[in-house]
Design a protein around this motif. Structure first.
Motif, PDB file in Angstrom:
ATOM      1  N   UNK A  46     -54.410   5.925 -92.201  1.00  0.00           N
ATOM      2  CA  UNK A  46     -55.340   4.980 -92.818  1.00  0.00           C
ATOM      3  C   UNK A  46     -54.738   3.577 -92.858  1.00  0.00           C
ATOM      4  N   UNK A  47     -53.476   3.466 -93.231  1.00  0.00           N
ATOM      5  CA  UNK A  47     -52.826   2.153 -93.248  1.00  0.00           C
ATOM      6  C   UNK A  47     -52.842   1.519 -91.861  1.00  0.00           C
ATOM      7  N   UNK A  48     -52.575   2.321 -90.836  1.00  0.00           N
ATOM      8  CA  UNK A  48     -52.619   1.810 -89.461  1.00  0.00           C
ATOM      9  C   UNK A  48     -54.017   1.315 -89.112  1.00  0.00           C
ATOM     10  N   UNK A  49     -55.033   2.079 -89.493  1.00  0.00           N
ATOM     11  CA  UNK A  49     -56.410   1.683 -89.207  1.00  0.00           C
ATOM     12  C   UNK A  49     -56.771   0.399 -89.937  1.00  0.00           C
ATOM     13  N   UNK A  50     -56.419   0.308 -91.221  1.00  0.00           N
ATOM     14  CA  UNK A  50     -56.720  -0.894 -91.989  1.00  0.00           C
ATOM     15  C   UNK A  50     -56.025  -2.121 -91.396  1.00  0.00           C
ATOM     16  N   UNK A  51     -54.828  -1.909 -90.860  1.00  0.00           N
ATOM     17  CA  UNK A  51     -54.112  -3.013 -90.230  1.00  0.00           C
ATOM     18  C   UNK A  51     -54.755  -3.379 -88.888  1.00  0.00           C
ATOM     19  N   UNK A  52     -55.154  -2.388 -88.108  1.00  0.00           N
ATOM     20  CA  UNK A  52     -55.815  -2.646 -86.824  1.00  0.00           C
ATOM     21  C   UNK A  52     -57.134  -3.391 -87.011  1.00  0.00           C
ATOM     22  N   UNK A  53     -57.836  -3.084 -88.103  1.00  0.00           N
ATOM     23  CA  UNK A  53     -59.117  -3.734 -88.392  1.00  0.00           C
ATOM     24  C   UNK A  53     -58.937  -5.055 -89.162  1.00  0.00           C
ATOM     25  N   UNK A  54     -57.686  -5.449 -89.375  1.00  0.00           N
ATOM     26  CA  UNK A  54     -57.331  -6.721 -90.011  1.00  0.00           C
ATOM     27  C   UNK A  54     -57.743  -6.831 -91.476  1.00  0.00           C
ATOM     28  N   UNK A  55     -57.807  -5.700 -92.174  1.00  0.00           N
ATOM     29  CA  UNK A  55     -58.029  -5.735 -93.615  1.00  0.00           C
ATOM     30  C   UNK A  55     -56.725  -6.039 -94.346  1.00  0.00           C
ATOM     31  N   UNK A  56     -55.611  -5.545 -93.784  1.00  0.00           N
ATOM     32  CA  UNK A  56     -54.291  -5.711 -94.396  1.00  0.00           C
ATOM     33  C   UNK A  56     -53.277  -6.067 -93.332  1.00  0.00           C
ATOM     34  N   UNK A  57     -52.101  -6.500 -93.785  1.00  0.00           N
ATOM     35  CA  UNK A  57     -50.930  -6.536 -92.913  1.00  0.00           C
ATOM     36  C   UNK A  57     -49.723  -6.160 -93.755  1.00  0.00           C
ATOM     37  N   UNK A  58     -48.756  -5.552 -93.088  1.00  0.00           N
ATOM     38  CA  UNK A  58     -47.571  -5.045 -93.781  1.00  0.00           C
ATOM     39  C   UNK A  58     -46.334  -5.813 -93.329  1.00  0.00           C
ATOM     40  N   UNK A  59     -45.445  -6.059 -94.281  1.00  0.00           N
ATOM     41  CA  UNK A  59     -44.177  -6.712 -93.998  1.00  0.00           C
ATOM     42  C   UNK A  59     -43.081  -5.817 -94.557  1.00  0.00           C
ATOM     43  N   UNK A  60     -42.168  -5.416 -93.701  1.00  0.00           N
ATOM     44  CA  UNK A  60     -41.050  -4.571 -94.113  1.00  0.00           C
ATOM     45  C   UNK A  60     -39.758  -5.345 -93.913  1.00  0.00           C
ATOM     46  N   UNK A  61     -38.909  -5.307 -94.929  1.00  0.00           N
ATOM     47  CA  UNK A  61     -37.626  -5.997 -94.816  1.00  0.00           C
ATOM     48  C   UNK A  61     -36.520  -5.130 -95.390  1.00  0.00           C
ATOM     49  N   UNK A  62     -35.345  -5.333 -94.876  1.00  0.00           N
ATOM     50  CA  UNK A  62     -34.175  -4.618 -95.353  1.00  0.00           C
ATOM     51  C   UNK A  62     -33.750  -5.204 -96.696  1.00  0.00           C
ATOM     52  N   UNK A  63     -33.336  -4.320 -97.592  1.00  0.00           N
ATOM     53  CA  UNK A  63     -32.819  -4.784 -98.880  1.00  0.00           C
ATOM     54  C   UNK A  63     -31.379  -4.296 -99.050  1.00  0.00           C
ATOM     55  N   UNK A  64     -30.605  -4.530 -98.006  1.00  0.00           N
ATOM     56  CA  UNK A  64     -29.184  -4.195 -98.024  1.00  0.00           C
ATOM     57  C   UNK A  64     -28.949  -2.696 -97.987  1.00  0.00           C
TER      58      UNK A  64
END
Length: 76
Positions: A46-64
Protein backbone atom coordinates in the motif's frame (compact mmCIF):
# COMPACT_ATOMS: atom_id res chain seq x y z
CA UNK A 1 -8.89 9.12 -4.08
CA UNK A 2 -11.40 7.14 -6.12
CA UNK A 3 -8.57 4.89 -7.27
CA UNK A 4 -7.94 3.61 -3.71
CA UNK A 5 -9.64 0.77 -1.86
CA UNK A 6 -10.89 1.08 1.73
CA UNK A 7 -7.65 -0.13 3.38
CA UNK A 8 -5.56 2.24 1.25
CA UNK A 9 -7.85 5.15 2.15
CA UNK A 10 -7.69 4.19 5.83
CA UNK A 11 -3.90 4.14 5.79
CA UNK A 12 -3.71 7.47 3.95
CA UNK A 13 -6.11 9.01 6.49
CA UNK A 14 -4.05 7.67 9.39
CA UNK A 15 -0.88 9.13 7.85
CA UNK A 16 -2.68 12.49 7.50
CA UNK A 17 -3.70 12.47 11.16
CA UNK A 18 -0.22 11.49 12.36
CA UNK A 19 1.40 14.13 10.12
CA UNK A 20 -0.52 17.13 11.43
CA UNK A 21 1.79 18.08 14.27
CA UNK A 22 5.25 17.72 12.67
CA UNK A 23 4.38 17.75 8.97
CA UNK A 24 5.38 14.12 8.57
CA UNK A 25 4.46 10.69 9.91
CA UNK A 26 7.14 8.94 11.92
CA UNK A 27 5.07 5.89 12.94
CA UNK A 28 6.67 2.47 12.54
CA UNK A 29 5.43 -0.14 10.09
CA UNK A 30 4.23 -2.19 13.03
CA UNK A 31 2.15 0.70 14.39
CA UNK A 32 0.66 1.56 11.00
CA UNK A 33 -0.25 -2.03 10.16
CA UNK A 34 -1.78 -2.60 13.61
CA UNK A 35 -3.88 0.57 13.44
CA UNK A 36 -5.25 -0.26 9.98
CA UNK A 37 -5.51 -3.98 10.81
CA UNK A 38 -3.39 -5.24 7.91
CA UNK A 39 -0.32 -7.47 7.63
CA UNK A 40 3.02 -5.65 7.36
CA UNK A 41 3.56 -7.14 3.89
CA UNK A 42 0.29 -5.54 2.77
CA UNK A 43 1.43 -2.28 4.34
CA UNK A 44 4.54 -2.27 2.12
CA UNK A 45 2.40 -2.78 -0.98
CA UNK A 46 0.00 0.00 0.00
CA UNK A 47 2.81 2.44 0.83
CA UNK A 48 4.40 1.70 -2.55
CA UNK A 49 1.08 2.31 -4.31
CA UNK A 50 0.45 5.56 -2.44
CA UNK A 51 3.93 6.71 -3.40
CA UNK A 52 3.49 5.69 -7.06
CA UNK A 53 0.21 7.63 -7.18
CA UNK A 54 1.98 10.65 -5.60
CA UNK A 55 -0.15 10.80 -2.45
CA UNK A 56 2.96 10.44 -0.26
CA UNK A 57 6.72 10.33 -0.42
CA UNK A 58 9.11 8.66 1.98
CA UNK A 59 12.51 9.80 3.20
CA UNK A 60 14.79 7.34 4.96
CA UNK A 61 17.99 8.38 6.67
CA UNK A 62 20.59 6.71 8.79
CA UNK A 63 20.63 7.63 12.46
CA UNK A 64 24.08 6.31 13.25
CA UNK A 65 24.35 3.10 15.25
CA UNK A 66 20.61 3.15 15.90
CA UNK A 67 19.57 2.12 12.38
CA UNK A 68 17.34 4.09 10.08
CA UNK A 69 14.50 6.54 10.44
CA UNK A 70 11.70 6.78 7.90
CA UNK A 71 9.46 9.79 7.51
CA UNK A 72 6.31 9.78 5.42
CA UNK A 73 5.31 13.13 3.93
CA UNK A 74 2.04 14.00 2.22
CA UNK A 75 2.24 15.49 -1.25
CA UNK A 76 0.29 18.70 -1.41
Amino acid sequence: MNNLNIKEKALLSLIRVLSKEDGYCLASNSTLSTEVNIHERTLYRILNKLEELHYIYRVTQSIGNYGKERRIYLNK
